[in-house]
Design an enzyme around this catalytic site. Structure first.
Site, PDB file in Angstrom:
ATOM      1  N   VAL A  34     -61.608 119.257 -28.461  1.00  0.00           N
ATOM      2  CA  VAL A  34     -61.573 120.725 -28.407  1.00  0.00           C
ATOM      3  C   VAL A  34     -62.121 121.329 -29.705  1.00  0.00           C
ATOM      4  O   VAL A  34     -62.210 122.538 -29.836  1.00  0.00           O
ATOM      5  CB  VAL A  34     -60.142 121.256 -28.104  1.00  0.00           C
ATOM      6  CG1 VAL A  34     -59.707 120.841 -26.701  1.00  0.00           C
ATOM      7  CG2 VAL A  34     -59.123 120.788 -29.140  1.00  0.00           C
ATOM      8  N   CYS A  84     -57.356 137.901 -16.032  1.00  0.00           N
ATOM      9  CA  CYS A  84     -58.692 138.122 -15.444  1.00  0.00           C
ATOM     10  C   CYS A  84     -59.658 136.973 -15.737  1.00  0.00           C
ATOM     11  O   CYS A  84     -60.806 137.016 -15.324  1.00  0.00           O
ATOM     12  CB  CYS A  84     -59.275 139.441 -15.940  1.00  0.00           C
ATOM     13  SG  CYS A  84     -59.871 139.353 -17.647  1.00  0.00           S
ATOM     14  N   CYS A 124     -57.935 134.804 -20.994  1.00  0.00           N
ATOM     15  CA  CYS A 124     -56.956 135.718 -20.417  1.00  0.00           C
ATOM     16  C   CYS A 124     -56.497 135.139 -19.081  1.00  0.00           C
ATOM     17  O   CYS A 124     -57.324 134.863 -18.217  1.00  0.00           O
ATOM     18  CB  CYS A 124     -57.602 137.089 -20.201  1.00  0.00           C
ATOM     19  SG  CYS A 124     -56.536 138.245 -19.316  1.00  0.00           S
ATOM     20  N   GLY A 170     -65.160 106.469 -29.425  1.00  0.00           N
ATOM     21  CA  GLY A 170     -63.939 106.984 -30.044  1.00  0.00           C
ATOM     22  C   GLY A 170     -62.923 107.553 -29.081  1.00  0.00           C
ATOM     23  O   GLY A 170     -62.284 108.561 -29.378  1.00  0.00           O
ATOM     24  N   GLN A 190     -64.252 115.118 -24.893  1.00  0.00           N
ATOM     25  CA  GLN A 190     -62.857 115.498 -24.606  1.00  0.00           C
ATOM     26  C   GLN A 190     -62.306 116.321 -25.768  1.00  0.00           C
ATOM     27  O   GLN A 190     -61.192 116.823 -25.702  1.00  0.00           O
ATOM     28  CB  GLN A 190     -61.987 114.254 -24.447  1.00  0.00           C
ATOM     29  CG  GLN A 190     -62.387 113.369 -23.293  1.00  0.00           C
ATOM     30  CD  GLN A 190     -61.748 111.995 -23.418  1.00  0.00           C
ATOM     31  OE1 GLN A 190     -60.645 111.774 -22.934  1.00  0.00           O
ATOM     32  NE2 GLN A 190     -62.432 111.077 -24.067  1.00  0.00           N
ATOM     33  N   GLU A 208     -61.159 100.164 -32.263  1.00  0.00           N
ATOM     34  CA  GLU A 208     -60.489  99.013 -31.642  1.00  0.00           C
ATOM     35  C   GLU A 208     -60.802  99.059 -30.154  1.00  0.00           C
ATOM     36  O   GLU A 208     -61.121 100.123 -29.642  1.00  0.00           O
ATOM     37  CB  GLU A 208     -58.969  99.145 -31.815  1.00  0.00           C
ATOM     38  CG  GLU A 208     -58.536  98.962 -33.253  1.00  0.00           C
ATOM     39  CD  GLU A 208     -57.102  99.421 -33.478  1.00  0.00           C
ATOM     40  OE1 GLU A 208     -56.440  99.843 -32.513  1.00  0.00           O
ATOM     41  OE2 GLU A 208     -56.678  99.363 -34.640  1.00  0.00           O
ATOM     42  N   HIS A 249     -62.315 119.292 -21.878  1.00  0.00           N
ATOM     43  CA  HIS A 249     -60.933 119.705 -22.154  1.00  0.00           C
ATOM     44  C   HIS A 249     -60.883 121.070 -22.850  1.00  0.00           C
ATOM     45  O   HIS A 249     -59.883 121.413 -23.473  1.00  0.00           O
ATOM     46  CB  HIS A 249     -60.208 118.651 -22.999  1.00  0.00           C
ATOM     47  CG  HIS A 249     -59.905 117.385 -22.244  1.00  0.00           C
ATOM     48  ND1 HIS A 249     -59.489 116.217 -22.840  1.00  0.00           N
ATOM     49  CD2 HIS A 249     -59.963 117.106 -20.909  1.00  0.00           C
ATOM     50  CE1 HIS A 249     -59.301 115.291 -21.914  1.00  0.00           C
ATOM     51  NE2 HIS A 249     -59.588 115.797 -20.742  1.00  0.00           N
ATOM     52  N   ASN A 296     -66.049 101.878 -30.536  1.00  0.00           N
ATOM     53  CA  ASN A 296     -64.687 102.307 -30.870  1.00  0.00           C
ATOM     54  C   ASN A 296     -64.175 101.500 -32.058  1.00  0.00           C
ATOM     55  O   ASN A 296     -64.701 100.426 -32.367  1.00  0.00           O
ATOM     56  CB  ASN A 296     -63.771 102.072 -29.658  1.00  0.00           C
ATOM     57  CG  ASN A 296     -62.683 103.120 -29.523  1.00  0.00           C
ATOM     58  OD1 ASN A 296     -62.861 104.253 -29.960  1.00  0.00           O
ATOM     59  ND2 ASN A 296     -61.562 102.754 -28.948  1.00  0.00           N
TER      60      ASN A 296
HETATM   61  P1  OAD Z   1     -56.885 108.950 -28.691  1.00  0.00           P
HETATM   62  O1  OAD Z   1     -56.123 109.347 -29.890  1.00  0.00           O
HETATM   63  O2  OAD Z   1     -56.121 108.561 -27.477  1.00  0.00           O
HETATM   64  O3  OAD Z   1     -57.852 107.729 -29.040  1.00  0.00           O
HETATM   65  C1  OAD Z   1     -58.666 107.752 -30.170  1.00  0.00           C
HETATM   66  C2  OAD Z   1     -59.530 106.496 -30.161  1.00  0.00           C
HETATM   67  O4  OAD Z   1     -60.422 106.599 -31.255  1.00  0.00           O
HETATM   68  C3  OAD Z   1     -58.746 105.205 -30.330  1.00  0.00           C
HETATM   69  O5  OAD Z   1     -59.175 104.269 -29.348  1.00  0.00           O
HETATM   70  C4  OAD Z   1     -59.123 104.716 -31.735  1.00  0.00           C
HETATM   71  O6  OAD Z   1     -59.233 103.302 -31.832  1.00  0.00           O
HETATM   72  C5  OAD Z   1     -60.481 105.364 -31.933  1.00  0.00           C
HETATM   73  N1  OAD Z   1     -60.793 105.666 -33.334  1.00  0.00           N
HETATM   74  C6  OAD Z   1     -59.963 106.067 -34.322  1.00  0.00           C
HETATM   75  N2  OAD Z   1     -60.641 106.253 -35.468  1.00  0.00           N
HETATM   76  C7  OAD Z   1     -61.942 105.960 -35.203  1.00  0.00           C
HETATM   77  C8  OAD Z   1     -63.128 105.938 -35.984  1.00  0.00           C
HETATM   78  N3  OAD Z   1     -63.145 106.263 -37.257  1.00  0.00           N
HETATM   79  N4  OAD Z   1     -64.278 105.572 -35.370  1.00  0.00           N
HETATM   80  C9  OAD Z   1     -64.292 105.213 -34.061  1.00  0.00           C
HETATM   81  N5  OAD Z   1     -63.203 105.216 -33.277  1.00  0.00           N
HETATM   82  C10 OAD Z   1     -62.037 105.585 -33.830  1.00  0.00           C
HETATM   83  O7  OAD Z   1     -57.923 110.143 -28.370  1.00  0.00           O
HETATM   84  P2  OAD Z   1     -58.733 110.443 -27.032  1.00  0.00           P
HETATM   85  O8  OAD Z   1     -59.071 109.205 -26.316  1.00  0.00           O
HETATM   86  O9  OAD Z   1     -59.820 111.385 -27.399  1.00  0.00           O
HETATM   87  O10 OAD Z   1     -56.287 115.630 -24.190  1.00  0.00           O
HETATM   88  O11 OAD Z   1     -57.642 111.247 -26.221  1.00  0.00           O
HETATM   89  C11 OAD Z   1     -57.957 111.719 -24.932  1.00  0.00           C
HETATM   90  C12 OAD Z   1     -57.206 112.992 -24.649  1.00  0.00           C
HETATM   91  O12 OAD Z   1     -55.808 112.807 -24.891  1.00  0.00           O
HETATM   92  C13 OAD Z   1     -57.539 114.153 -25.573  1.00  0.00           C
HETATM   93  O13 OAD Z   1     -58.689 114.851 -25.186  1.00  0.00           O
HETATM   94  C14 OAD Z   1     -56.323 115.027 -25.485  1.00  0.00           C
HETATM   95  C15 OAD Z   1     -55.301 113.926 -25.651  1.00  0.00           C
HETATM   96  O14 OAD Z   1     -54.044 114.157 -25.251  1.00  0.00           O
HETATM   97  C16 OAD Z   1     -55.558 116.747 -23.954  1.00  0.00           C
HETATM   98  O15 OAD Z   1     -54.915 117.311 -24.834  1.00  0.00           O
HETATM   99  C17 OAD Z   1     -55.636 117.231 -22.540  1.00  0.00           C
END
Ligand code: OAD
Length: 229
Positions: free
Chosen positions: A89, A115, A112, A170, A87, A198, A104, A196
């Site tokens: 970027v 196009c 663009c 993560g 997920q 947590e 994502h 993860n």
């Molecule tokens: P989140 O910020 O929602 O979650 C991050 C997760 O990583 C949490 O569950 C933390 O516990 C865990 N975490 C933090 N530090 C860590 C470490 N050192 N080792 C292991 N785990 C750790 O991020 P995502 O789940 O990636 O989308 O978020 C999903 C989507 O929401 C993203 O792709 C983005 C965002 O809004 C868009 O922008 C469309």
């Protein structure tokens, strides 16, 4: 035994890139509606471009960590298929030597809207950037915003339906469709593991949950998988 891996912001956290929903995370400092939706871009494109310029600049100095490298090692050495879906970027999986499916999008890419051409984004994008294909000045970061459909969903569905082991690393299990992948993989008969810091919002749906920082849990898990291979 095919492995399908889903990563989220937590895998890049120890490379110095902030997550979204942890304490001090991106969505505690920025209004998601303003900077990560098509409506926000229509209202204030400058602000959205600046937000991704800031994130691109932060990521430019970041290096892959032990978790990214361990996943690249797994892809290189495991005798069966390893599909890596992210997920994120950022391009830290690629920097570590992996091939990843960026559901994502990627903030290192520009697109663009006239196009649909894609090209490598300059470090600092501008609304005045012209499309190399059609010369329109209708550029945007090639990322998926809330309310938009993630990329590569048919390919991802195929991977989930043929997975023997599904591993989420993560990610908080907040954003769909990615948060629903564990259920899809379970439905297809896969064993499921969450790594993860947590327990995520969907931790209860996994067969096993391993808690700890990704730079410790991921290399240890990869060692174990490669030893058993
Ligand atoms: P989140 O910020 O929602 O979650 C991050 C997760 O990583 C949490 O569950 C933390 O516990 C865990 N975490 C933090 N530090 C860590 C470490 N050192 N080792 C292991 N785990 C750790 O991020 P995502 O789940 O990636 O989308 O978020 C999903 C989507 O929401 C993203 O792709 C983005 C965002 O809004 C868009 O922008 C469309």
């Amino acid at each position: 035994m095919k492995i399908v891996i889903l990563t989220g912001a937590g895998v890049s956290a120890e490379s110095g890139l902030g997550t979204f929903r942890d304490k001090g995370g991106v969505w505690t400092k920025y209004d998601l509606q303003e900077v990560a939706t098509p409506e926000g871009f229509a209202r204030n494109p400058e602000k959205v471009i600046d937000f991704y310029n800031m994130r691109r600049r932060n990521a430019a100095g970041a290096k892959p960590n032990a978790a990214h490298f361990a996943l690249a090692r797994l892809q290189a050495e495991y005798r069966h298929e390893v599909a890596l879906i992210t997920q994120n970027v950022d391009s830290l999986h690629e920097a570590a030597g992996s091939e990843a499916i960026h559901m994502h999008g990627a903030h290192g890419q520009a697109r663009c809207t006239t196009c649909d051409a894609r090209w490598t984004a300059p470090l600092v994008m501008s609304l005045e950037d012209t499309c190399p294909e059609c010369s329109a000045t209708t550029t945007r970061p090639d990322v998926v915003w809330f309310g938009e459909v993630p990329l590569y969903l048919p390919e991802i569905a195929e991977h989930l339906h043929t997975a023997d082991l599904f591993v989420a690393i993560g990610t908080s299990g907040t954003v769909y469709p990615a948060a629903g992948f564990v259920a899809e993989a379970t439905g297809a008969g896969a064993r499921t593991v969450e790594l993860n810091l947590e327990p995520s919002n969907v931790a209860g749906q996994f067969d096993d949950v391993i808690l700890g920082p990704a730079t410790e849990t991921v290399p240890a898990w990869v060692d174990q998988v490669l030893q058993a291979d």
